[in-house]
Scaffold this motif. Sequence first.
Motif, PDB file in Angstrom:
ATOM      1  N   ARG A 244       0.816  -1.227   0.000  1.00  0.00           N
ATOM      2  CA  ARG A 244       0.000   0.000   0.000  1.00  0.00           C
ATOM      3  C   ARG A 244       0.846   1.272   0.000  1.00  0.00           C
ATOM      4  O   ARG A 244       0.280   2.376  -0.021  1.00  0.00           O
ATOM      5  N   ALA A 245       2.149   1.133   0.071  1.00  0.00           N
ATOM      6  CA  ALA A 245       3.010   2.305   0.239  1.00  0.00           C
ATOM      7  C   ALA A 245       2.915   3.249  -0.950  1.00  0.00           C
ATOM      8  O   ALA A 245       2.947   2.825  -2.108  1.00  0.00           O
ATOM      9  N   ASP A 246       2.794   4.513  -0.640  1.00  0.00           N
ATOM     10  CA  ASP A 246       2.780   5.557  -1.671  1.00  0.00           C
ATOM     11  C   ASP A 246       4.113   6.298  -1.613  1.00  0.00           C
ATOM     12  O   ASP A 246       4.227   7.394  -1.080  1.00  0.00           O
ATOM     13  N   ALA A 247       5.146   5.645  -2.136  1.00  0.00           N
ATOM     14  CA  ALA A 247       6.501   6.204  -2.102  1.00  0.00           C
ATOM     15  C   ALA A 247       7.067   6.182  -3.503  1.00  0.00           C
ATOM     16  O   ALA A 247       6.812   5.249  -4.278  1.00  0.00           O
ATOM     17  N   PRO A 248       7.857   7.197  -3.878  1.00  0.00           N
ATOM     18  CA  PRO A 248       8.368   7.264  -5.257  1.00  0.00           C
ATOM     19  C   PRO A 248       9.340   6.139  -5.594  1.00  0.00           C
ATOM     20  O   PRO A 248       9.525   5.822  -6.770  1.00  0.00           O
ATOM     21  N   TYR A 249       9.977   5.530  -4.601  1.00  0.00           N
ATOM     22  CA  TYR A 249      10.955   4.467  -4.856  1.00  0.00           C
ATOM     23  C   TYR A 249      10.311   3.083  -4.881  1.00  0.00           C
ATOM     24  O   TYR A 249      11.009   2.085  -5.062  1.00  0.00           O
ATOM     25  N   ILE A 250       8.980   2.980  -4.683  1.00  0.00           N
ATOM     26  CA  ILE A 250       8.264   1.711  -4.833  1.00  0.00           C
ATOM     27  C   ILE A 250       7.302   1.867  -6.004  1.00  0.00           C
ATOM     28  O   ILE A 250       6.331   2.623  -5.925  1.00  0.00           O
ATOM     29  N   HIS A 251       7.584   1.197  -7.091  1.00  0.00           N
ATOM     30  CA  HIS A 251       6.797   1.351  -8.309  1.00  0.00           C
ATOM     31  C   HIS A 251       5.564   0.454  -8.289  1.00  0.00           C
ATOM     32  O   HIS A 251       5.526  -0.564  -7.583  1.00  0.00           O
ATOM     33  N   ARG A 252       4.597   0.827  -9.085  1.00  0.00           N
ATOM     34  CA  ARG A 252       3.315   0.114  -9.075  1.00  0.00           C
ATOM     35  C   ARG A 252       3.477  -1.339  -9.494  1.00  0.00           C
ATOM     36  O   ARG A 252       2.864  -2.235  -8.915  1.00  0.00           O
ATOM     37  N   GLU A 253       4.330  -1.593 -10.487  1.00  0.00           N
ATOM     38  CA  GLU A 253       4.482  -2.973 -10.938  1.00  0.00           C
ATOM     39  C   GLU A 253       5.167  -3.847  -9.876  1.00  0.00           C
ATOM     40  O   GLU A 253       4.942  -5.060  -9.805  1.00  0.00           O
ATOM     41  N   THR A 254       5.997  -3.245  -9.023  1.00  0.00           N
ATOM     42  CA  THR A 254       6.637  -4.009  -7.952  1.00  0.00           C
ATOM     43  C   THR A 254       5.664  -4.285  -6.823  1.00  0.00           C
ATOM     44  O   THR A 254       5.760  -5.318  -6.146  1.00  0.00           O
ATOM     45  N   ALA A 255       4.719  -3.370  -6.603  1.00  0.00           N
ATOM     46  CA  ALA A 255       3.728  -3.587  -5.548  1.00  0.00           C
ATOM     47  C   ALA A 255       2.935  -4.862  -5.791  1.00  0.00           C
ATOM     48  O   ALA A 255       2.518  -5.535  -4.840  1.00  0.00           O
ATOM     49  N   VAL A 256       2.741  -5.228  -7.070  1.00  0.00           N
ATOM     50  CA  VAL A 256       2.042  -6.479  -7.387  1.00  0.00           C
ATOM     51  C   VAL A 256       2.832  -7.670  -6.875  1.00  0.00           C
ATOM     52  O   VAL A 256       2.260  -8.636  -6.333  1.00  0.00           O
ATOM     53  N   ASN A 259       2.579  -8.000  -3.216  1.00  0.00           N
ATOM     54  CA  ASN A 259       1.284  -8.601  -2.865  1.00  0.00           C
ATOM     55  C   ASN A 259       1.344 -10.133  -2.957  1.00  0.00           C
ATOM     56  O   ASN A 259       0.716 -10.832  -2.149  1.00  0.00           O
ATOM     57  N   ASP A 260       2.107 -10.653  -3.922  1.00  0.00           N
ATOM     58  CA  ASP A 260       2.268 -12.102  -4.029  1.00  0.00           C
ATOM     59  C   ASP A 260       3.014 -12.651  -2.807  1.00  0.00           C
ATOM     60  O   ASP A 260       2.660 -13.714  -2.274  1.00  0.00           O
ATOM     61  N   THR A 261       4.040 -11.912  -2.365  1.00  0.00           N
ATOM     62  CA  THR A 261       4.752 -12.324  -1.146  1.00  0.00           C
ATOM     63  C   THR A 261       3.823 -12.264   0.061  1.00  0.00           C
ATOM     64  O   THR A 261       3.905 -13.115   0.960  1.00  0.00           O
ATOM     65  N   LEU A 262       2.941 -11.281   0.084  1.00  0.00           N
ATOM     66  CA  LEU A 262       1.948 -11.203   1.159  1.00  0.00           C
ATOM     67  C   LEU A 262       1.065 -12.447   1.169  1.00  0.00           C
ATOM     68  O   LEU A 262       0.761 -12.995   2.244  1.00  0.00           O
ATOM     69  N   ASP A 263       0.665 -12.915  -0.015  1.00  0.00           N
ATOM     70  CA  ASP A 263      -0.128 -14.150  -0.088  1.00  0.00           C
ATOM     71  C   ASP A 263       0.654 -15.343   0.476  1.00  0.00           C
ATOM     72  O   ASP A 263       0.077 -16.202   1.155  1.00  0.00           O
ATOM     73  N   HIS A 264       1.957 -15.380   0.200  1.00  0.00           N
ATOM     74  CA  HIS A 264       2.781 -16.461   0.751  1.00  0.00           C
ATOM     75  C   HIS A 264       2.780 -16.412   2.279  1.00  0.00           C
ATOM     76  O   HIS A 264       2.693 -17.457   2.945  1.00  0.00           O
ATOM     77  N   SER A 265       2.894 -15.215   2.825  1.00  0.00           N
ATOM     78  CA  SER A 265       2.901 -15.097   4.290  1.00  0.00           C
ATOM     79  C   SER A 265       1.573 -15.542   4.887  1.00  0.00           C
ATOM     80  O   SER A 265       1.542 -16.157   5.961  1.00  0.00           O
ATOM     81  N   VAL A 266       0.474 -15.244   4.200  1.00  0.00           N
ATOM     82  CA  VAL A 266      -0.840 -15.676   4.695  1.00  0.00           C
ATOM     83  C   VAL A 266      -0.929 -17.196   4.681  1.00  0.00           C
ATOM     84  O   VAL A 266      -1.451 -17.824   5.623  1.00  0.00           O
ATOM     85  N   ARG A 267      -0.410 -17.827   3.624  1.00  0.00           N
ATOM     86  CA  ARG A 267      -0.392 -19.295   3.567  1.00  0.00           C
ATOM     87  C   ARG A 267       0.441 -19.873   4.703  1.00  0.00           C
ATOM     88  O   ARG A 267       0.060 -20.869   5.330  1.00  0.00           O
ATOM     89  N   LEU A 268       1.568 -19.243   4.983  1.00  0.00           N
ATOM     90  CA  LEU A 268       2.415 -19.719   6.071  1.00  0.00           C
ATOM     91  C   LEU A 268       1.709 -19.584   7.419  1.00  0.00           C
ATOM     92  O   LEU A 268       1.788 -20.489   8.266  1.00  0.00           O
ATOM     93  N   ILE A 269       1.020 -18.478   7.614  1.00  0.00           N
ATOM     94  CA  ILE A 269       0.294 -18.275   8.871  1.00  0.00           C
ATOM     95  C   ILE A 269      -0.798 -19.321   9.016  1.00  0.00           C
ATOM     96  O   ILE A 269      -1.011 -19.881  10.115  1.00  0.00           O
TER      97      ILE A 269
END
Length: 364
Positions: A244-256, A259-269
């Motif tokens: 969700r970060a709105d920072a110039p050094y984090i691009h929109r395509e990287t945020a996707v 989000n995939d890594t976030l899904d991995h963390s949810v699976r691990l939890i």
Amino acid sequence: MAVEKAEPVQKRTRTKRSPIGAPPGTLIADPTAPQPALTLTGVAADSSMLFENASLETVRHCRAEWPLVWIDCVGLGNVDLIRELGTIFGLHPLALEDTVNTSQRPKADFYDDHAYVVMRMIDHPTSRRWEQISVFFGDNFVITFQERAGDPFAPVRKRIEATLPNRLRTRKADYLAYALIDAIVDSYFGPIETIGDQIDHIEDEMLAGPRKHHLRDLHLLRREVVALKRALWPLRDALAALTRADAPYIHRETAVYFNDTLDHSVRLIDAVDTDRELLTELLDTHNSLSQARVSEVISILTIVSSIFIPLTFLAGIWGMNFDPQASPWNMPELEWSYGYPAALAFMLFVALALLGYFKWRKWL
């Protein structure tokens, strides 16, 4: 197939905190921490270069020469070097303080020109040895701080060294930071799957018959699962903040990708929560089976006692020293030539009769 027994979770030594009342950003190194060694990787679209044991001068030179640099600092025993790295890249003093104090909760902080992510990392999958890792990244640099040698970054290094162009060399620093963070998150899958195998193995053994070591193994696994949960729950929040970060050094395509890594963390939890529930149920099952076994032993002892009580009573009666010559009522059967075998036969009859009665009542 036999599964390895759970290794005890190693206790983490807490580093010395800043003194009470010290200015924010005060850096105090743990006296037992190893001296830092810098590994610098220069990354360009068509090439890369690795510098082992790089100096600060090499860092300054490569930052000016390469479009993207990754500095891996292993060891936190020299705060002067860490402070100088912070000066070169403009790292926030509070983030550097959290880097040195390796008892932080996983989190993500965002500053004007860089982000700071702190995580718990399993640097030795077999023994599940923990350490804190800090990741700084801005527009053209990534810096990782590790407590000691050992990390899951080998696939990332191979991708950087590959001859063919790939995303790690053509994209900005945020994608490299994603690759490193994703490697840390994925490194949890192996230990969690191993714990699941150990739980299944213990469950199969317990159904065959509970043993004393099962209780110890279950408690050790439960400690590991609790440690994993403490690391993964705040990590999920940190990854969500990166998406969700709105920072110039984090691009929109990287945020996707974040989000995939976030899904991995949810699976691990989810896997950790499942393992924790299974461990709780197995502990209850172990207690129930142990109590049932004790009850079975007590029942057998009670039945044996119930059989021998009348036999002991009969033996006591016939063992009294009455003289049959003094009176015909003083146990005349003592003079009977078949008295001894008749007594044994009668006691055997009583024992068999009691066994038949217990079986008829389905107590056996």
